[in-house]
Structures are given as structure tokens and as C-alpha cells.
Design a protein around this motif. Structure first.
Motif, short mmCIF file in Angstrom:
data_model
loop_
_atom_site.label_atom_id
_atom_site.label_comp_id
_atom_site.label_asym_id
_atom_site.label_seq_id
_atom_site.Cartn_x
_atom_site.Cartn_y
_atom_site.Cartn_z
N SER A 39 -36.29 65.56 -14.05
CA SER A 39 -36.46 64.32 -14.81
C SER A 39 -37.81 64.34 -15.51
N THR A 51 -36.29 59.77 -17.55
CA THR A 51 -34.92 60.16 -17.89
C THR A 51 -34.63 61.55 -17.35
N THR A 52 -33.39 61.78 -17.00
CA THR A 52 -32.97 63.11 -16.58
C THR A 52 -32.71 63.98 -17.81
N GLU A 73 -31.00 57.92 -13.26
CA GLU A 73 -30.56 57.31 -14.50
C GLU A 73 -31.79 57.05 -15.38
N THR A 74 -31.56 56.88 -16.67
CA THR A 74 -32.66 56.60 -17.59
C THR A 74 -33.13 55.15 -17.44
N ARG A 75 -34.43 54.99 -17.32
CA ARG A 75 -35.03 53.65 -17.32
C ARG A 75 -36.29 53.70 -18.20
#
Ligand code: FE2
Length: 202
Positions: A39, A51-52, A73-75
Motif C-alpha cells: 500500500s 491506497t493499495t 481499501e483506499t481512504r
């Protein structure tokens, strides 16, 4: 290990192979070849993103921490609305991207007002990568009988290894820094959060 590198310099830093949690830091402008098994925790203007990777290239311009083996997950979060958690000595913080579970990485925000000390001299048991977002200050690093002072300016990236005694101080200007905790101690309450937890005064 303690290093300060400004984003004007384009550098890649690999952590020590003996580190418990493996990471790489991209400082300045890069096109990062992302991996689906890692990530990417980066500063993008007034946002931070975690984000991955998807195998594509990711353009970064300030600081990007690649954390291997953690694929969330994307944050994302902006960081222009101040703080909401108390710290000490007049300092305060916000969890920009909180740790989903105890130990997960986190992106934090630390506000150090003018004329204060962020903490007593202290260590962390795990590494941190810190982006200096605004203001000016100093970092005091080393053991009580052998301390070195470093000036902190906007755009600096601080590579702070585990167990390195340090603290930040300010004089005329306040200082806003954005630390990535590669491993975090969790907590979501006023006096139980990752800036308190994992900070051990010496
Ligand atoms: Fe610290």
C-alpha cells in the motif's frame, strides 16, 4: 536512524532489512511502480491518501511511504480543518487515516503551536515517516548526553527509526507535521490514540 530530506531532492529510502515491518519511502517527484501486495501512503496537495497498488504507476511529488504486505481499501483525507484530539504541552492531533485495527498503519496530523515542546524526550518502538506540512521548528535527537538539533522546514521528510530518542520544539512559528506510523498502537478516544500510545518518555 534519523534523517531529514527535503522534497526538492528526489530520493528513495529503503528501510533496514532487519526492520520488523518493511517499507520504502519516496521523497520528492517519482513515478512509483505500484504492487498489488503493498500500500501507498502519500501526501497529495492538501490531501493524504492510503491506497493499495494496482500495478499501475503512481505519480508522487512530496512523500510516499510504500508499506509491504498491507493492502487496505483506499481512504483519503484533507488536512485543512485543524485538530480534534488533545495531546500535551498545548499540542493537538487528528487521525487523518486511522488504524482500522490495533497495529495497522495510520496517517496522523500533529499541530505544535509556537513556543512549545511537542513532548518530553521520547522514543517509539516502531518507525515513523513524517512530512513537515507547514511552519518551522526543530527536532532534538539523541541520548541525553549527546543531542543534535535539526531545523525543520516545510517540505521536509523525517525518517525516524525505531528507538531513536527525540522530540520537536517550536519558537516563533507553529509547526504542522503529518506522521505515518508504519505500525501503530490504536485508540480512538481523547486520551487514548496513536500519538499518546506508542510514545515512551525517557
Ligand atoms: Fe515522536
Amino acid at each position: 536512524m534519523f534523517k531529514i530530506i527535503n522534497k526538492r531532492e528526489s530520493q528513495i529510502f529503503d528501510c533496514d532489512p532487519n526492520e520488523l515491518y518493511q517499507y520504502r519511502v519516496y521523497i520528492g517527484e517519482h513515478e512509483v511502480e505500484t504492487s498489488t501486495r503493498a500500500s501507498y501512503w502519500y501526501v497529495d496537495g492538501d490531501r493524504v491518501v492510503a491506497t493499495t497498488g494496482n500495478g499501475d504507476k503512481l505519480k508522487t511529488s512530496a512523500m510516499c511511504v510504500e508499506i509491504f504486505g498491507y493492502t487496505p481499501e483506499t481512504r483519503s483525507s484533507t488536512f485543512n480543518k485543524g485538530t480534534d484530539l488533545p495531546y500535551i504541552n498545548g499540542c493537538s492531533t487528528k487521525q487523518l487515516i486511522h488504524a482500522s485495527r490495533p497495529g495497522d498503519p495510520t496517517f496522523q496530523y500533529l499541530m505544535i503551536p509556537a513556543g512549545t515542546s511537542e513532548q518530553e524526550h521520547h522514543i517509539h518502538a516502531t518507525p515513523r515517516v513524517v512530512y513537515v506540512a507547514k511552519g518551522q521548528g526543530r527536532s532534538i535527537v539523541g541520548t541525553p548526553g549527546k543531542k543534535v538539533e535539526y531545523v525543520l522546514n516545510e517540505g521536509d521528510v523525517i525518517l525516524l527509526g525505531k528507538m531513536i530518542p527525540h522530540h520537536f520544539e517550536t519558537k516563533e512559528q507553529s509547526l504542522i507535521v503529518l506522521p505515518v506510523h508504519v505500525f501503530s498502537t490504536s485508540g480512538h478516544q481523547e486520551f487514548d490514540h496513536p500519538m499518546f500510545n506508542g510514545t515512551h518518555r525517557i
